[in-house]
Design a protein around this motif. Structure first.
Motif, PDB file in Angstrom:
ATOM      1  N   GLU A 191       0.621  -1.286  -0.080  1.00 13.18           N
ATOM      2  CA  GLU A 191       0.009   0.164  -0.125  1.00 13.18           C
ATOM      3  C   GLU A 191       0.763   1.330  -0.348  1.00 13.18           C
ATOM      4  O   GLU A 191       1.694   1.193   1.106  1.00 13.18           O
ATOM      5  CB  GLU A 191      -1.025   0.298   0.843  1.00 13.18           C
ATOM      6  CG  GLU A 191      -1.692  -1.280   0.456  1.00 13.18           C
ATOM      7  CD  GLU A 191      -2.931  -1.256   2.642  1.00 13.18           C
ATOM      8  OE1 GLU A 191      -2.539  -0.571   2.963  1.00 13.18           O
ATOM      9  OE2 GLU A 191      -3.711  -1.645   3.019  1.00 13.18           O
ATOM     10  N   ASN A 192       0.759   1.807  -1.115  1.00  9.99           N
ATOM     11  CA  ASN A 192       1.312   3.113  -1.498  1.00  9.99           C
ATOM     12  C   ASN A 192       0.657   4.492  -0.647  1.00  9.99           C
ATOM     13  O   ASN A 192       0.277   4.754  -1.361  1.00  9.99           O
ATOM     14  CB  ASN A 192       2.019   4.110  -2.310  1.00  9.99           C
ATOM     15  CG  ASN A 192       2.711   4.227  -2.643  1.00  9.99           C
ATOM     16  OD1 ASN A 192       3.295   4.977  -1.477  1.00  9.99           O
ATOM     17  ND2 ASN A 192       3.342   4.726  -4.054  1.00  9.99           N
ATOM     18  N   ASN A 193       1.090   4.720   0.815  1.00 13.05           N
ATOM     19  CA  ASN A 193       0.670   5.607   1.192  1.00 13.05           C
ATOM     20  C   ASN A 193       1.075   7.254   1.667  1.00 13.05           C
ATOM     21  O   ASN A 193       1.884   7.947   2.486  1.00 13.05           O
ATOM     22  CB  ASN A 193       0.266   5.891   3.033  1.00 13.05           C
ATOM     23  CG  ASN A 193      -0.960   4.596   2.725  1.00 13.05           C
ATOM     24  OD1 ASN A 193      -1.718   4.597   2.094  1.00 13.05           O
ATOM     25  ND2 ASN A 193      -0.564   2.977   3.412  1.00 13.05           N
ATOM     26  N   PHE A 194       2.444   6.576   0.655  1.00 12.28           N
ATOM     27  CA  PHE A 194       3.740   7.983   0.431  1.00 12.28           C
ATOM     28  C   PHE A 194       3.533   9.169  -0.682  1.00 12.28           C
ATOM     29  O   PHE A 194       2.932   8.711  -1.557  1.00 12.28           O
ATOM     30  CB  PHE A 194       5.226   7.040   1.026  1.00 12.28           C
ATOM     31  CG  PHE A 194       5.142   6.207   1.811  1.00 12.28           C
ATOM     32  CD1 PHE A 194       5.162   6.360   2.795  1.00 12.28           C
ATOM     33  CD2 PHE A 194       4.788   4.854   1.784  1.00 12.28           C
ATOM     34  CE1 PHE A 194       4.617   5.253   3.866  1.00 12.28           C
ATOM     35  CE2 PHE A 194       5.203   4.229   1.627  1.00 12.28           C
ATOM     36  CZ  PHE A 194       4.792   3.975   2.849  1.00 12.28           C
ATOM     37  N   LEU A 209      14.061  -0.628 -10.093  1.00 13.69           N
ATOM     38  CA  LEU A 209      12.804  -0.282  -9.752  1.00 13.69           C
ATOM     39  C   LEU A 209      13.229  -0.145  -8.324  1.00 13.69           C
ATOM     40  O   LEU A 209      13.803  -0.162  -7.585  1.00 13.69           O
ATOM     41  CB  LEU A 209      12.287  -1.712  -9.476  1.00 13.69           C
ATOM     42  CG  LEU A 209      11.159  -1.507  -9.143  1.00 13.69           C
ATOM     43  CD1 LEU A 209       9.821  -0.853  -9.941  1.00 13.69           C
ATOM     44  CD2 LEU A 209      10.620  -2.947  -8.051  1.00 13.69           C
ATOM     45  N   GLU A 210      12.198   1.151  -8.075  1.00 14.63           N
ATOM     46  CA  GLU A 210      11.972   1.850  -6.721  1.00 14.63           C
ATOM     47  C   GLU A 210      10.629   2.007  -6.267  1.00 14.63           C
ATOM     48  O   GLU A 210       9.886   2.560  -6.425  1.00 14.63           O
ATOM     49  CB  GLU A 210      12.706   3.917  -7.071  1.00 14.63           C
ATOM     50  CG  GLU A 210      12.825   4.416  -6.052  1.00 14.63           C
ATOM     51  CD  GLU A 210      13.419   6.194  -6.057  1.00 14.63           C
ATOM     52  OE1 GLU A 210      12.723   6.967  -6.034  1.00 14.63           O
ATOM     53  OE2 GLU A 210      14.509   6.155  -6.958  1.00 14.63           O
ATOM     54  N   ILE A 211      11.132   1.626  -5.045  1.00  9.65           N
ATOM     55  CA  ILE A 211       9.503   1.247  -4.270  1.00  9.65           C
ATOM     56  C   ILE A 211       9.282   2.128  -3.146  1.00  9.65           C
ATOM     57  O   ILE A 211      11.204   1.821  -1.990  1.00  9.65           O
ATOM     58  CB  ILE A 211       9.612   0.074  -3.871  1.00  9.65           C
ATOM     59  CG1 ILE A 211       9.040  -0.955  -5.943  1.00  9.65           C
ATOM     60  CG2 ILE A 211       7.942  -0.350  -3.006  1.00  9.65           C
ATOM     61  CD1 ILE A 211       9.445  -2.194  -5.138  1.00  9.65           C
ATOM     62  N   PRO A 212       8.762   3.022  -2.717  1.00  6.57           N
ATOM     63  CA  PRO A 212       8.716   3.888  -1.819  1.00  6.57           C
ATOM     64  C   PRO A 212       8.436   2.806  -0.520  1.00  6.57           C
ATOM     65  O   PRO A 212       7.667   2.367  -0.280  1.00  6.57           O
ATOM     66  CB  PRO A 212       7.547   4.888  -1.640  1.00  6.57           C
ATOM     67  CG  PRO A 212       7.138   5.430  -3.420  1.00  6.57           C
ATOM     68  CD  PRO A 212       7.307   3.640  -3.761  1.00  6.57           C
ATOM     69  N   LEU A 213       9.291   3.146   0.762  1.00  8.11           N
ATOM     70  CA  LEU A 213       9.011   2.269   1.946  1.00  8.11           C
ATOM     71  C   LEU A 213       8.751   3.451   2.985  1.00  8.11           C
ATOM     72  O   LEU A 213       8.140   2.860   4.086  1.00  8.11           O
ATOM     73  CB  LEU A 213       9.926   1.724   2.709  1.00  8.11           C
ATOM     74  CG  LEU A 213      10.728   0.064   1.768  1.00  8.11           C
ATOM     75  CD1 LEU A 213      11.879  -0.072   2.116  1.00  8.11           C
ATOM     76  CD2 LEU A 213       9.792  -0.823   1.546  1.00  8.11           C
TER      77      LEU A 213
END
Length: 381
Positions: free
Chosen positions: A195-198, A215-219
């Motif tokens: 879930e991308n809440n950023f 590939l860049e995934i916000p944490l």
């Protein structure tokens, strides 16, 4: 009348062997020439032997892409953590030492994939955790965490995400692994429950200062998971055969276990890709772990080269690669085992491994030229 004398050559490079000048081509220590009978041993010049030894010990001569190492400089600068994804079938304990040296000071999580290929009842995860921990510690990396997962297990991707968050402690994450290691499948499992809440979007683009797509995934609003491209398979048997032959080498279902026994002077073929020979010692029971497409056949070692040549044309034992057309296209390595009565593996990266109890045997292995071979304590026993 003159006395004939056989001119000895290095089995790998063909250079005439000599033991007089260590700085000249073809040097071989005099003691090696005197070892037992020459007919029982394959002779390499010192240069070729050192190269083979590096492959066997995991000190691979191949270089990691310089741009990937450059990306990992950022991981070091930000005290990021590393997730190292390992294919449990193909991994044989060898490492790209450029990469090891680069990340040795960072916190490392190891994830072993493709556990679904193993018989879960016979081979619990604990065996594989121990094996991976020992192999990483062999090169100076002490994993902070080791996870074993498969496509058929009940490991909840949400738990994996939580484990990663707990592991990273607010730091960036760099995920590495070879091509076909299962890294992409792992990312797909994560994404299904992500879930991308950023304020940042998921994106794939060139990493700053390189032409490497990452590939860049916000944490969080200030940290990311970077999935790096798969590292090359240049020391895997997969890279030594045609692409359409790889489907026979990569297991699609539970790993095939082949039990066989060798007496002194006997060999066992595994397609046209690998041969294991008991050069000296008591009769030894082996268990081979390979993909289901690998066929096997026992022969007497006195007919080894003849059988190998015939098999290239007849394809009686498959698969056979058209890139390996004669016996000179395989590398040979011998192991003089200790008499410890413990179970050991001899593994060919990407192709599988042989398990047996060591009791002082001399074992010779033929395998695709340039693939990485390694002997270790057993992965499963």
């Amino acid at each position: 009348m003159g006395k004939a004398r056989r001119v000895l050559r290095c089995y790998k490079c063909g250079t005439i062997l000599q033991s007089e000048d260590i700085d000249q081509k073809g040097y071989i220590p005099p003691t090696v020439l005197k070892r037992e009978t020459l007919s029982a041993h394959v002779l390499y010049c010192q240069e070729c032997f050192d190269q083979m030894k590096k492959l066997n010990s995991g000190e691979l001569s191949s270089k990691v892409d310089g741009q990937i190492l450059k990306i990992l400089d950022d991981a070091i600068a930000t005290d990021a953590v590393i997730i190292w994804v390992v294919d449990l079938f193909s991994f044989n304990g060898t490492f790209k030492m450029d990469l090891v040296k680069k990340i040795k000071g960072l916190k490392v999580m190891v994830i072993g994939t493709k556990y679904d290929l193993f018989n879960h009842k016979k081979y619990p995860k604990e065996h594989l955790v121990k094996y991976l921990d020992e192999r990483f510690n062999d090169v100076g990396i002490s994993p902070s965490s080791i996870l074993i997962i498969g496509n058929d297990d009940s490991y909840n991707p949400k738990d994996l995400i939580n484990d990663i968050h707990e592991f990273r402690q607010g730091h960036d994450v760099y995920m590495i692994g070879t091509s076909l290691s299962g890294k992409t499948s792992l990312i797909n499992r994560i994404m299904k429950n992500y879930e991308n809440n950023f304020r940042w979007n998921i994106k794939t683009e060139n990493y700053p200062g390189t032409n490497v797509k990452v590939l860049e995934i916000p944490l969080s609003n200030s940290s990311f998971l970077y999935e790096l491209p798969g590292l090359s398979l240049d020391t895997s048997a997969l890279s030594k055969v045609e692409k359409d032959l790889q489907k026979f080498i990569v297991p699609k279902k539970q790993i095939k276990e082949t039990s066989f026994k060798l007496n002194e002077g006997e060999s066992c073929f595994f397609g046209g890709l690998a041969i294991i020979t008991l050069i000296k010692g008591e009769p030894t029971a082996f268990k081979a772990f390979t993909a289901e497409g690998i066929e096997s056949k026992k022969v007497h070692s006195s007919k080894l080269e003849e059988t190998f040549k015939n098999n290239i044309h007849s394809r009686m034992v498959r698969p056979v690669s058209d890139l390996i057309v004669n016996f000179a296209d395989v590398d040979l390595f011998e192991y003089e085992m200790e008499d410890d009565d413990l179970c050991h593996d001899i593994a060919i990266e990407g192709l599988g491994w042989f398990s047996f109890k060591a009791n002082g045997q001399t074992i010779r292995v033929a395998f695709p030229h340039g693939a990485a071979l390694k002997e270790t304590p057993s992965k499963l026993f």
